[in-house]
Motif scaffolding. Structure first.
Motif, PDB file in Angstrom:
ATOM      1  N   LEU A 250     -67.399 -70.355 -34.652  1.00  0.00           N
ATOM      2  CA  LEU A 250     -66.945 -70.230 -33.305  1.00  0.00           C
ATOM      3  C   LEU A 250     -66.698 -68.892 -32.911  1.00  0.00           C
ATOM      4  O   LEU A 250     -66.090 -67.943 -33.606  1.00  0.00           O
ATOM      5  N   LYS A 251     -67.331 -68.418 -31.661  1.00  0.00           N
ATOM      6  CA  LYS A 251     -67.330 -67.272 -31.092  1.00  0.00           C
ATOM      7  C   LYS A 251     -66.101 -67.113 -29.942  1.00  0.00           C
ATOM      8  O   LYS A 251     -65.687 -66.042 -29.743  1.00  0.00           O
ATOM      9  N   ASN A 252     -65.813 -68.196 -29.556  1.00  0.00           N
ATOM     10  CA  ASN A 252     -64.815 -68.582 -28.394  1.00  0.00           C
ATOM     11  C   ASN A 252     -64.058 -69.749 -28.658  1.00  0.00           C
ATOM     12  O   ASN A 252     -64.632 -70.648 -29.024  1.00  0.00           O
ATOM     13  N   PHE A 253     -62.799 -69.606 -28.422  1.00  0.00           N
ATOM     14  CA  PHE A 253     -62.119 -71.080 -28.143  1.00  0.00           C
ATOM     15  C   PHE A 253     -60.826 -70.758 -27.538  1.00  0.00           C
ATOM     16  O   PHE A 253     -60.005 -70.063 -27.316  1.00  0.00           O
ATOM     17  N   LEU A 271     -64.379 -65.125 -33.829  1.00  0.00           N
ATOM     18  CA  LEU A 271     -63.449 -65.288 -32.675  1.00  0.00           C
ATOM     19  C   LEU A 271     -63.385 -63.819 -32.244  1.00  0.00           C
ATOM     20  O   LEU A 271     -63.086 -62.675 -33.284  1.00  0.00           O
ATOM     21  N   THR A 272     -63.454 -63.027 -30.984  1.00  0.00           N
ATOM     22  CA  THR A 272     -63.089 -61.897 -30.509  1.00  0.00           C
ATOM     23  C   THR A 272     -61.752 -61.732 -29.745  1.00  0.00           C
ATOM     24  O   THR A 272     -61.287 -60.625 -29.662  1.00  0.00           O
ATOM     25  N   ASN A 273     -61.454 -62.853 -29.273  1.00  0.00           N
ATOM     26  CA  ASN A 273     -60.249 -62.802 -28.738  1.00  0.00           C
ATOM     27  C   ASN A 273     -59.375 -64.178 -29.106  1.00  0.00           C
ATOM     28  O   ASN A 273     -60.140 -65.161 -29.412  1.00  0.00           O
ATOM     29  N   LEU A 274     -58.125 -64.358 -28.821  1.00  0.00           N
ATOM     30  CA  LEU A 274     -57.366 -65.507 -29.205  1.00  0.00           C
ATOM     31  C   LEU A 274     -56.378 -65.803 -28.069  1.00  0.00           C
ATOM     32  O   LEU A 274     -55.682 -65.047 -27.724  1.00  0.00           O
ATOM     33  N   SER A 290     -59.846 -58.852 -31.268  1.00  0.00           N
ATOM     34  CA  SER A 290     -59.197 -57.309 -30.772  1.00  0.00           C
ATOM     35  C   SER A 290     -58.376 -57.898 -29.622  1.00  0.00           C
ATOM     36  O   SER A 290     -57.776 -56.885 -29.199  1.00  0.00           O
ATOM     37  N   GLU A 291     -58.146 -59.034 -29.156  1.00  0.00           N
ATOM     38  CA  GLU A 291     -57.377 -59.307 -27.866  1.00  0.00           C
ATOM     39  C   GLU A 291     -56.568 -60.635 -28.084  1.00  0.00           C
ATOM     40  O   GLU A 291     -57.209 -61.553 -28.341  1.00  0.00           O
ATOM     41  N   LEU A 292     -55.611 -60.504 -27.666  1.00  0.00           N
ATOM     42  CA  LEU A 292     -54.518 -61.696 -27.759  1.00  0.00           C
ATOM     43  C   LEU A 292     -53.843 -62.111 -26.670  1.00  0.00           C
ATOM     44  O   LEU A 292     -53.372 -61.284 -25.939  1.00  0.00           O
ATOM     45  N   PHE A 293     -53.980 -63.264 -26.324  1.00  0.00           N
ATOM     46  CA  PHE A 293     -53.199 -64.043 -25.134  1.00  0.00           C
ATOM     47  C   PHE A 293     -52.254 -65.050 -25.370  1.00  0.00           C
ATOM     48  O   PHE A 293     -52.672 -65.995 -26.021  1.00  0.00           O
ATOM     49  N   LEU A 294     -51.014 -64.764 -25.143  1.00  0.00           N
ATOM     50  CA  LEU A 294     -50.102 -65.454 -25.457  1.00  0.00           C
ATOM     51  C   LEU A 294     -49.564 -66.253 -24.266  1.00  0.00           C
ATOM     52  O   LEU A 294     -49.077 -65.500 -23.636  1.00  0.00           O
TER      53      LEU A 294
END
Ligand code: NAG
Ligand code: NAG
Ligand code: NAG
Ligand code: NAG
Ligand code: NAG
Length: 345
Positions: A250-253, A271-274, A290-294
């Motif tokens: 997965l590259k994106n989720f 994944l490059t962001n989460l 490298s990026e996190l969205f909570l």
């Protein structure tokens, strides 16, 4: 004249020889290990175990000496080879609730095998040699709740494979050879709660597969070759608790307007962001995040982000989180220079 007769004689001898070679053929009676003692048992606990029962290709299993319509509820085979489901099993054992046929070298399920299985709730067919599941084979198993088809060699699932299983809550297909799933594979199974396709060869799953599944709680898709999960895949789920997507590509989720309540495993992907939305246990190590969205981050209890690229993470994305608490939950392996440490200030 004599010559013709000789030839006929030779042919006759050959036929007899072939017939006697096939001496292992014919009927082989099924015997329960402990059937005799069952008269003493509580009717609700009547069981039949069968040990060391080996059937060859030229033999038919026959069920003699066991009264048809008996109360046996549980049946399991040990160290046995069946090759096929015994015919008319459920005519003799109509009250069977649990049938464990795991590890019995079953090659194929034939139609009508379960037509009289009206009380069967758990069917274990794991560790057999099934290569496909044909149309409507489970028809008749109207109250089946749990079906285990793990560790076979199934590469083909008919779109109608699970037809008629209106009450089923768990289907396990771990460790098979599935490359794709038909959009309508679960159209009859709206009560599904747990499903596992762990360890197959899936490259994609259409969101339609999980359509109308309001009750789905646990989905295991780890160890496949998934490159994409559509954001609407679990749109109808009222409360998705566990989603396991470890070891894919997965590259994106991200799911649309949905949260996973309990566990989300995304480790070992690309994944490059989460994005995390109110999940308690998150495993996302071994990616390139490298990026996190909570979102609703107070719910998080464990977040494993080790072996990622988080040194460039932006503090603003996580600034609303209580800092000491954040420090506690994030595994800091390879994150020593990450801005999380600054959050303690
Ligand atoms: C299966 O169980 C139900 C009760 O749950 C019973 O009414 C029915 O007769 C049983 N079926 C058979 C074939 O015994
Ligand atoms: C079933 O599969 C097992 C494991 O691959 C193998 O050892 C066995 O011979 C197979 N049985 C048949 C009947 O093909
Ligand atoms: C789901 O996958 C994990 C591996 O990521 C495995 O440990 C777990 O047993 C699987 N669960 C089921 C129900 O197959
Ligand atoms: C988070 O999950 C809730 C459902 O619990 C949903 O309403 C909301 O839109 C989700 N937020 C995001 C950003 O996906
Ligand atoms: C996360 O990464 C994917 C893949 O690079 C990208 O398509 C997506 O827009 C990113 N999401 C956000 C919110 O930046």
């Amino acid at each position: 004249m004599n010559r013709t007769r000789r030839i006929l004689e030779v042919i006759l001898i050959l036929i007899l020889a072939i017939a006697s070679c096939d001496g292992s053929g014919g009927d082989i009676p099924l015997r329960c290990d402990e059937y005799d003692s069952m008269g003493y048992m509580d009717v609700n606990e009547a069981f039949c175990t069968v040990t060391g029962f080996t059937v060859t290709h030229s033999q038919n299993v026959v069920i003699k000496n066991i009264p048809p319509g008996n109360m046996v509820k549980f049946m399991k085979f040990y160290e046995s080879t069946l090759l096929y489901m015994p015919f008319h099993l459920f005519e003799t054992f109509p009250y069977l609730k649990t049938l464990d046929l795991s590890n019995t070298n079953i090659l194929e399920l034939t139609r009508n095998a379960f037509s009289a299985a009206s009380n069967l709730t758990y069917l274990n067919l794991a560790y057999n040699n099934l290569t496909s599941i044909q149309t409507s084979v489970f028809i008749g198993a109207n109250v089946l709740m749990r079906l285990d088809l793990s560790y076979n060699e199934i590469s083909s699932l008919s779109v109608n494979a699970f037809c008629g299983l209106h009450t089923i809550s768990q289907i396990y297909l771990t460790g098979n050879l599935l490359k794709e799933l038909h959009n309508d594979i679960f159209k009859d199974n709206e009560y599904l709660e747990k499903v596992s396709f762990e360890g197959n060869l899936l490259t994609s799953i259409q969101p339609e597969v999980f359509r109308n599944m309001r009750r789905i709680k646990e989905v295991n898709l780890s160890n496949n070759h998934l490159i994409f999960i559509h954001p609407d895949t679990f749109a109808d789920a009222a409360s998705l608790e566990n989603l396991v997507l470890s070891y894919n590509e997965l590259k994106n989720f991200q799911l649309t307007e949905k949260n996973i309540v309990h566990q989300l495993h995304l480790d070992n992907n690309y994944l490059t962001n989460l994005t995390i939305n109110a999940t308690r246990f998150v495993r996302a190590s071994h990616n390139q995040i490298s990026e996190l969205f909570l979102h609703q981050s107070l719910h998080i209890e464990t977040l494993d982000l080790s072996a990622n690229k988080l040194s460039s993470i932006s503090i603003s994305q996580i600034s609303h989180i209580c800092s000491t608490w954040m420090y506690r939950i994030i595994q800091l392996d390879r994150l020593i220079s990450a801005p999380f440490l600054n959050l303690r200030d």
